[in-house]
Scaffold this active site. Structure first.
Site, short mmCIF file in Angstrom:
data_model
loop_
_atom_site.label_atom_id
_atom_site.label_comp_id
_atom_site.label_asym_id
_atom_site.label_seq_id
_atom_site.Cartn_x
_atom_site.Cartn_y
_atom_site.Cartn_z
N ASP A 178 71.41 26.17 3.54
CA ASP A 178 72.50 26.61 4.41
C ASP A 178 72.94 25.47 5.32
OD1 ASP A 178 74.32 27.90 5.98
OD2 ASP A 178 72.86 29.16 7.04
N LYS A 217 76.79 23.09 10.37
CA LYS A 217 75.74 23.12 11.39
C LYS A 217 75.55 21.72 11.97
CE LYS A 217 72.81 26.79 9.45
NZ LYS A 217 72.91 27.71 10.59
N GLU A 257 77.03 33.29 6.61
CA GLU A 257 77.14 33.53 5.17
C GLU A 257 76.14 34.56 4.67
OE1 GLU A 257 75.25 31.30 6.43
OE2 GLU A 257 73.42 31.58 5.24
N ARG A 271 75.25 37.50 5.80
CA ARG A 271 75.77 38.88 5.76
C ARG A 271 76.80 39.04 4.65
NH1 ARG A 271 77.53 38.23 11.87
NH2 ARG A 271 75.85 36.71 11.66
N1 BES Z 1 70.51 30.97 8.17
C1 BES Z 1 71.13 31.07 9.44
C2 BES Z 1 70.23 31.70 10.49
C3 BES Z 1 69.02 30.91 10.87
C4 BES Z 1 69.09 30.04 11.95
C5 BES Z 1 67.85 31.05 10.21
C6 BES Z 1 67.98 29.33 12.32
C7 BES Z 1 66.73 30.33 10.57
C8 BES Z 1 66.80 29.48 11.64
C9 BES Z 1 72.39 31.92 9.33
O1 BES Z 1 73.07 31.81 8.14
C10 BES Z 1 73.33 31.47 10.41
O2 BES Z 1 73.75 30.36 10.34
N2 BES Z 1 73.61 32.32 11.38
C11 BES Z 1 74.48 32.01 12.45
C12 BES Z 1 75.53 33.08 12.54
C13 BES Z 1 76.61 32.79 13.52
C14 BES Z 1 77.51 31.69 12.97
C15 BES Z 1 77.41 34.02 13.77
C16 BES Z 1 73.67 31.98 13.74
O3 BES Z 1 72.87 32.90 13.94
O4 BES Z 1 73.80 31.04 14.48
ZN ZN Z 2 71.94 31.29 6.53
MN MN Z 3 74.40 30.17 8.12
#
Ligand code: BES
Ligand code: ZN
Ligand code: MN
Length: 488
Positions: free
Chosen positions: A260, A267, A339, A341
């Site tokens: 991801d 990110k 992504e 969800r």
């Molecule tokens: N895979 C990430 C969540 C994650 C973050 C898992 C850190 C493990 C460690 C997920 O896909 C994500 O990026 N979530 C975002 C959502 C936001 C953009 C609404 C988040 O939680 O920052």
């Molecule tokens: Zn993710």
């Molecule tokens: Mn993500």
């Protein structure tokens, strides 16, 4: 590590070290024969205060100089009897195995006299010992950290073969999940994950992989919107283990983003390397299928792994794009990093075709999960209190802790889109629960539980039976949960 059980007396057990678990404040109780054979040295160690069997995990080594068959005793501190329980026994097993390994011992043994007295199951000790010895060595030329403990003999009069066998299968499944998660994303692509799942195909497990063209025909637009930016072909993996006739299955849905990057909503680079663990939900679900089929558990399971990478590319989904999900609801994609969800929306929608009696999704879904709970618990939400209660019960047994968060109707407002049925982010505030609320819209009336393992699937520090890295969380919890659901 090989585990055997034997009905022989402790002093007659030939081994590098005999582990003697001890409660704080009970001295050398349970082992008076051994104490006499060693001229009172072990009890002297307690009386002098040199060792107190506290819960700090420390152990104490005593040479036996040929007075009994074991070459050494390993006095293992458990702390006070009142504070002791199932998970502390797993931890004790982990500590004992690590201590034996640290001493360079190949063959260890453990006395179960105390466990019998305290109504504890030696299989839990074994589970902890096995889990503690996990190492991820696939990418090292030379082994690091010494050789594995080769054997552990459990000294008992009980017939423990079956229970030890089960502990071995469970630990094997957890280690399998850890391996998948630890493997770097260049070697753990959606295709590799699909091939890994295929290994389980056989008489009791059927495996189907839905590739891109078919996913398009099925209308999995949300899932495919995530895959667009990557050159790695997406693989929507479905496994069915249905040994029980005429009984609705439980659907286990594991988020399987093999890497991801965030996509166009890229990110920050700091820590991005960890995003190989964004398929930990899928790994857990595969681990459950592995263990359930090996144990021939009488439960029906459908496992669904929507696998893809989330990368930015010339064809990548843009913020503002709208995707259509498998059941027709549309989603405005505000942030391509939300992504998980999206792929889960289609996986949950698709799972309903199996008329499951329950659906559980397990996903490294939000960064907010660790803001809320740190690394100590899985965040749990759902639409069915009874099912949530079952998950809590499974959590109590396995010590894979879950903590329920609310899904108030008002959160629905957060994810309303101006142009589509939903949008994929609800802003910073409440982002742990709004992510789950989004999924709830796809679960509909089917009893469903969501487990956010974002902060528990990986650990930066060693724990008694969880070495640094991928934890394999969810395998033990879901096995226990599924068993509970079918034991109705
Ligand atoms: N895979 C990430 C969540 C994650 C973050 C898992 C850190 C493990 C460690 C997920 O896909 C994500 O990026 N979530 C975002 C959502 C936001 C953009 C609404 C988040 O939680 O920052
Ligand atoms: Zn993710
Ligand atoms: Mn993500």
């Amino acid at each position: 590590m090989k585990v055997l059980s034997k009905d022989i007396n402790e002093p007659d057990c030939e081994c590098g070290a005999l582990v003697l678990p001890c409660f704080e404040g009970e001295g050398i109780k349970f082992y008076e024969d051994i104490d006499r054979a060693l001229d009172g040295v072990p009890s002297g160690i307690f009386e002098s205060g040199e060792f107190r069997a506290k819960a700090d995990g420390k152990s104490y080594v005593v040479q036996t100089f040929g007075k009994i068959k074991p070459a050494r005793l390993l006095l293992l501190g458990l702390g006070k009897r009142d504070a002791f329980g199932r998970d502390r026994l797993r931890q004790a097993g982990g500590r004992a195995a690590s201590a034996l390994k640290g001493l360079g011992i190949k063959e260890g043994a453990v006395s179960t006299r105390l466990m019998a007295d305290a109504d504890l199951d030696p299989a839990d000790f074994v589970e902890g010992a096995l889990l503690s010895q996990y190492r991820f060595g696939a990418y090292r030329k030379e082994e690091n950290g010494g050789r594995e403990l080769e054997g552990l003999t459990v000294l008992t009069k009980e017939d423990l073969e079956a229970r030890i066998g089960r502990a071995g299968i469970i630990a094997g499944a957890v280690k399998f999940a850890r391996d998948l998660v630890n493997t770097p994303a260049n070697d753990m692509t959606p295709l590799v994950l699909a091939r890994t799942a295929m290994q389980f195909a056989g008489e009791s497990v059927k495996v189907t992989v839905i590739e891109k063209d078919e996913a398009e025909k099925l209308g999995m637009g949300a899932y495919l919107s995530v895959a667009r930016g990557s050159l790695e072909p997406p693989m929507f993996i479905v496994l069915s283990y249905l040994p029980v006739k005429d009984s609705a299955p439980v659907a286990l849905i594991g988020k399987s983003i093999t890497f991801d990057s965030g996509g166009i909503s890229l990110k920050p680079s700091d820590g991005m390397e960890k995003m190989k663990y964004d398929m930990a939900g899928g790994a857990a679900v595969l681990g459950v299928i592995k263990a359930a089929s090996e144990m021939k558990m009488p439960v029906n399971i459908i496992a669904v792994l929507p696998a893809t990478e989330n990368l930015p590319g010339g064809h990548a989904t843009r913020p503002g794009d709208v995707a259509r999900t498998v059941e027709g609801k549309t989603v405005e994609i505000i942030n391509t990093d939300a992504e998980g969800r999206l792929v889960l929306a289609d996986a949950i929608g698709y799972s309903k075709r199996f008329n499951p009696k329950a659906m559980v999704d397990i996903a490294t879904l939000t960064g907010a999960c660790s803001i809320a709970l740190g690394n100590e618990a899985i965040a749990m939400m759902g639409n069915d209190e009874q099912l949530i209660g079952r998950m809590k019960a499974a959590s109590d047994e396995t010590a894979e802790r879950v903590w329920q968060m609310p899904l108030y109707e008002e959160y629905g407002e957060y994810i309303k889109s101006d142009i589509a049925d939903l949008k994929n982010t609800g802003g910073r505030s409440g982002s742990l629960v709004t992510a789950a609320y989004f999924l709830k819209e796809f679960a509909g009336k089917t009893p469903w539980v969501h487990l956010d393992i974002a902060s528990t699937a990986w650990t930066d520090k060693d724990k008694p039976y969880i070495p640094k890295g991928a934890t394999g969380i969810g395998v033990r919890l879901l096995l226990e949960f599924v068993r509970g659901v079918f034991a109705l």
